[in-house]
Design an enzyme around this catalytic site. Structure first.
Site, PDB file in Angstrom:
ATOM      1  N   ALA A 107      69.238  20.007  32.699  1.00 48.03           N
ATOM      2  CA  ALA A 107      67.996  20.778  32.932  1.00 48.03           C
ATOM      3  C   ALA A 107      67.131  19.978  33.893  1.00 48.03           C
ATOM      4  O   ALA A 107      66.087  19.444  33.519  1.00 48.03           O
ATOM      5  CB  ALA A 107      67.284  21.017  31.603  1.00 48.03           C
ATOM      6  N   VAL A 108      67.599  19.880  35.136  1.00 49.97           N
ATOM      7  CA  VAL A 108      66.920  19.003  36.109  1.00 49.97           C
ATOM      8  C   VAL A 108      66.182  19.800  37.188  1.00 49.97           C
ATOM      9  O   VAL A 108      65.909  19.286  38.259  1.00 49.97           O
ATOM     10  CB  VAL A 108      67.926  18.024  36.756  1.00 49.97           C
ATOM     11  CG1 VAL A 108      68.426  17.019  35.744  1.00 49.97           C
ATOM     12  CG2 VAL A 108      69.107  18.762  37.396  1.00 49.97           C
ATOM     13  N   GLY A 109      65.864  21.050  36.881  1.00 51.87           N
ATOM     14  CA  GLY A 109      65.077  21.841  37.824  1.00 51.87           C
ATOM     15  C   GLY A 109      65.860  23.012  38.396  1.00 51.87           C
ATOM     16  O   GLY A 109      67.047  23.197  38.091  1.00 51.87           O
ATOM     17  N   ARG A 110      65.171  23.798  39.195  1.00 53.66           N
ATOM     18  CA  ARG A 110      65.771  25.017  39.758  1.00 53.66           C
ATOM     19  C   ARG A 110      65.458  25.086  41.246  1.00 53.66           C
ATOM     20  O   ARG A 110      64.476  24.509  41.702  1.00 53.66           O
ATOM     21  CB  ARG A 110      65.223  26.259  39.030  1.00 53.66           C
ATOM     22  CG  ARG A 110      65.603  26.258  37.554  1.00 53.66           C
ATOM     23  CD  ARG A 110      65.070  27.477  36.834  1.00 53.66           C
ATOM     24  NE  ARG A 110      65.635  28.734  37.288  1.00 53.66           N
ATOM     25  CZ  ARG A 110      66.808  29.224  36.904  1.00 53.66           C
ATOM     26  NH1 ARG A 110      67.563  28.555  36.046  1.00 53.66           N
ATOM     27  NH2 ARG A 110      67.226  30.386  37.353  1.00 53.66           N
ATOM     28  N   GLY A 125      64.860  42.889  34.688  1.00 56.99           N
ATOM     29  CA  GLY A 125      64.115  41.866  33.944  1.00 56.99           C
ATOM     30  C   GLY A 125      64.434  40.476  34.473  1.00 56.99           C
ATOM     31  O   GLY A 125      63.683  39.527  34.246  1.00 56.99           O
ATOM     32  N   HIS A 134      34.137  32.056  14.692  1.00 52.83           N
ATOM     33  CA  HIS A 134      34.544  31.050  13.703  1.00 52.83           C
ATOM     34  C   HIS A 134      35.271  31.735  12.554  1.00 52.83           C
ATOM     35  O   HIS A 134      34.855  32.806  12.131  1.00 52.83           O
ATOM     36  CB  HIS A 134      33.308  30.338  13.160  1.00 52.83           C
ATOM     37  CG  HIS A 134      33.632  29.321  12.104  1.00 52.83           C
ATOM     38  ND1 HIS A 134      34.210  28.108  12.419  1.00 52.83           N
ATOM     39  CD2 HIS A 134      33.495  29.361  10.747  1.00 52.83           C
ATOM     40  CE1 HIS A 134      34.391  27.429  11.286  1.00 52.83           C
ATOM     41  NE2 HIS A 134      33.977  28.166  10.263  1.00 52.83           N
ATOM     42  N   ALA A 144      57.111  33.112  35.783  1.00 59.98           N
ATOM     43  CA  ALA A 144      57.206  34.562  35.860  1.00 59.98           C
ATOM     44  C   ALA A 144      55.893  35.212  36.307  1.00 59.98           C
ATOM     45  O   ALA A 144      55.894  36.129  37.132  1.00 59.98           O
ATOM     46  CB  ALA A 144      57.618  35.104  34.490  1.00 59.98           C
ATOM     47  N   GLY A 188      61.713  18.022  31.576  1.00 63.08           N
ATOM     48  CA  GLY A 188      60.751  19.054  31.970  1.00 63.08           C
ATOM     49  C   GLY A 188      60.676  20.100  30.857  1.00 63.08           C
ATOM     50  O   GLY A 188      61.276  19.938  29.797  1.00 63.08           O
TER      51      GLY A 188
END
Ligand code: FAD
Length: 471
Positions: free
Chosen positions: A267-270, A41, A442, A318, A181
């Protein structure tokens, strides 16, 4: 590309790039071995998509419970339970992980637990056992890892990345998120809903710099209204210890400021994760950012060796990894195939959600000159109003001459589901008329998409009349 006698396929990595590739290759007649070192996974199931969405579901349910209690005149709500949230997340991971294993086994894929290293262009060795696995085609799907910043203080125990924050044992009092992000913002919302004082620091002018600026600014306004503090155009220069807390030094408009919090999330990217695979042993070309270079068949510079997903860089999502995995699987068993996508939808699961497919306004204008823009607020959609989730809007961009829909951005309830129809429209080059002439049920949120399309033609029904908007 490999010919169709070559069917002995090794897949390295069991994430959303690797495991669908293994299943597809096996269904097409390949003899397939999948080697994975971190849990079937991959990042998506164990440290990415699934855990974060489970935690977001938990806190959104908690907020609904708080609202209902308040409306019913009940007493104060119970405090949110970190243990309950983590248990719910771990149950979902266990369930889905077992399902992935069963699917692979039912398709006859041999699963090997361990670290794969290329010995040469025809053999992979499993580091832990020394087993040698000869192959006629190999698919590399080793994913990515969190990036770091070149700043002092990242090694304090309170500084976490998106993996380590999933294992925290108690709810912190305060959290500073570095990076605006989607990963940073989803965690910001999770922890704010748990009662944590959350601050987000973003280097650029806007959070979500790859999204529509209207969407990004509206989301920031909504998140601010819930108590999250934002510093944009601000650079973190240092992290230090101040008594028991962390002191985060930021630079904004030439001025230095200090923020204090007991946890920091980086959390500045990968970036692509290909270390230790032995790519240099076999001459596979890797780009400056660590991503493996591939052609449109997902084949690397070495014939018969393919690479997919985060390991090849670009959009790191993903569903993009899975699409590439299936392409590589076909090629690996000798069936010519090309990466199938023209556009890749992206979704952020905050409340309200953000979703986009195709071009942003600025890019579309540059490409086509004249464009049509339609916009429809969820405040004018019956379903959104009755559900009490009417923040946000749908924005549709079409090329002016052909009226082909080239981009859609959504900020609002269930944007992640709604973007499916928009993705089909952009992929199939549908025109505004194609969507306008399609009857939408609707009361549903999907009516907002059709109304935004009508607005681009100056014909929306549920907002005051506007003119056809050639821009
Ligand atoms: P991975 O899922 O990273 O899988 C790689 C696998 O390869 C791992 O199991 C690893 O252990 C294994 N491996 C690595 N090296 C070796 C080796 N040498 N030998 C054997 N095995 C090896 N994407 C979305 O689309 N939607 C989301 O909501 C979303 N949320 C996210 C939230 C977070 C916090 C993060 C971090 C990511 C999120 N993503 C999301 C991104 C998504 O997780 C990735 O794009 C996706 O997992 C990439 O799939 P992959 O198969 O390329 O790599």
């Amino acid at each position: 590309m490999s010919d169709n006698r070559q069917r002995n396929v090794i897949v390295i990595g069991g994430g959303p790039g690797g495991y669908p590739a293994a299943i597809r290759a096996a269904r097409l007649g390949g003899v397939v071995t999948l080697v994975d070192k971190g849990g079937l996974g991959g990042t998506c199931l164990h440290r990415g998509c699934i855990p974060t969405k489970s935690m977001l579901k938990f806190v959104h349910d908690y907020q609904v419970m708080k609202r209902v209690l308040k409306e019913a005149g009940g007493g104060p709500p119970p405090a949110p339970s970190l243990t309950a949230m983590m248990n719910q997340k771990n149950d979902a991971i266990r369930h889905l992980s077992a399902g992935t294993r069963a699917l692979l086994e039912k398709n006859g894929v041999r699963i090997v637990s361990g670290t794969a290293v290329f010995q040469n262009r025809h053999t992979v060795r499993v580091l832990e056992t020394g087993e040698e696995l000869p192959f006629s085609a190999a698919i590399i799907a080793t994913g990515s890892k969190s990036m770091e910043l070149p700043i002092e203080g990242l090694d304090y125990p309170g500084v976490l990345n998106s993996d380590r924050i999933l294992d925290i044992k108690e709810i912190p009092v305060s959290l500073t998120v570095i990076g605006g992000g989607y990963i940073g913002l989803e965690f910001a919302q999770i922890f704010q809903a748990l009662g944590v004082r959350v601050t987000v620091v973003e280097l650029l002018e806007n959070i979500l710099p790859t999204e529509d600026p209207d969407v990004a600014q509206s989301l920031m306004k909504i998140m601010k209204s819930t108590g999250i503090i934002f510093y944009t155009a601000a650079r973190v220069t240092r992290i230090s210890l101040a008594d028991e807390t962390l002191c985060i030094t930021i630079e904004k408009e030439g001025r230095e400021d200090k923020l204090f919090s007991d946890r920091v999330l980086l959390a500045v990217g990968r970036r692509a994760y290909t270390e230790g695979l032995g790519l240099e042993n076999i001459g596979i070309r890797v780009q400056g950012n660590g991503a493996i270079a591939v052609n449109k068949h997902m084949e690397t510079s070495v014939p018969g060796i393919f690479a997919v997903g985060d390991a090849v860089g670009g959009v790191m999502l993903a569903h993009k990894a899975s699409a590439e995995g299936e392409t590589a699987a076909c090629c690996a068993v000798g069936i010519p195939s090309t990466a199938p996508y023209r556009v890749i939808p992206s979704v952020m699961y905050t409340k309200p959600e953000v979703a986009r497919v195709g071009l942003l306004e600025g890019v579309a204008r540059e490409k086509y000159g004249e464009i049509l823009i339609g916009r429809f607020p969820f405040a004018a959609n019956g379903r959104a109003v009755l559900e009490g989730n009417s923040q946000g809007f749908v924005k549709v961009i079409a090329e002016a001459k052909s009226e082909c829909i080239v981009g859609v951005s959504i900020l609002g309830p269930d944007a992640g589901h709604l973007i499916g129809e928009a993705a089909l429209a952009v992929e199939m080059e549908a025109t505004l008329a194609d969507v306008a002439d399609t009857v939408h049920a609707h009361p549903t949120l999907s009516e907002a998409f059709r109304e935004a399309v009508l607005d681009a033609k100056g014909e929306a029904v549920h907002i005051p009349p506007t003119l056809k908007k050639v821009r």
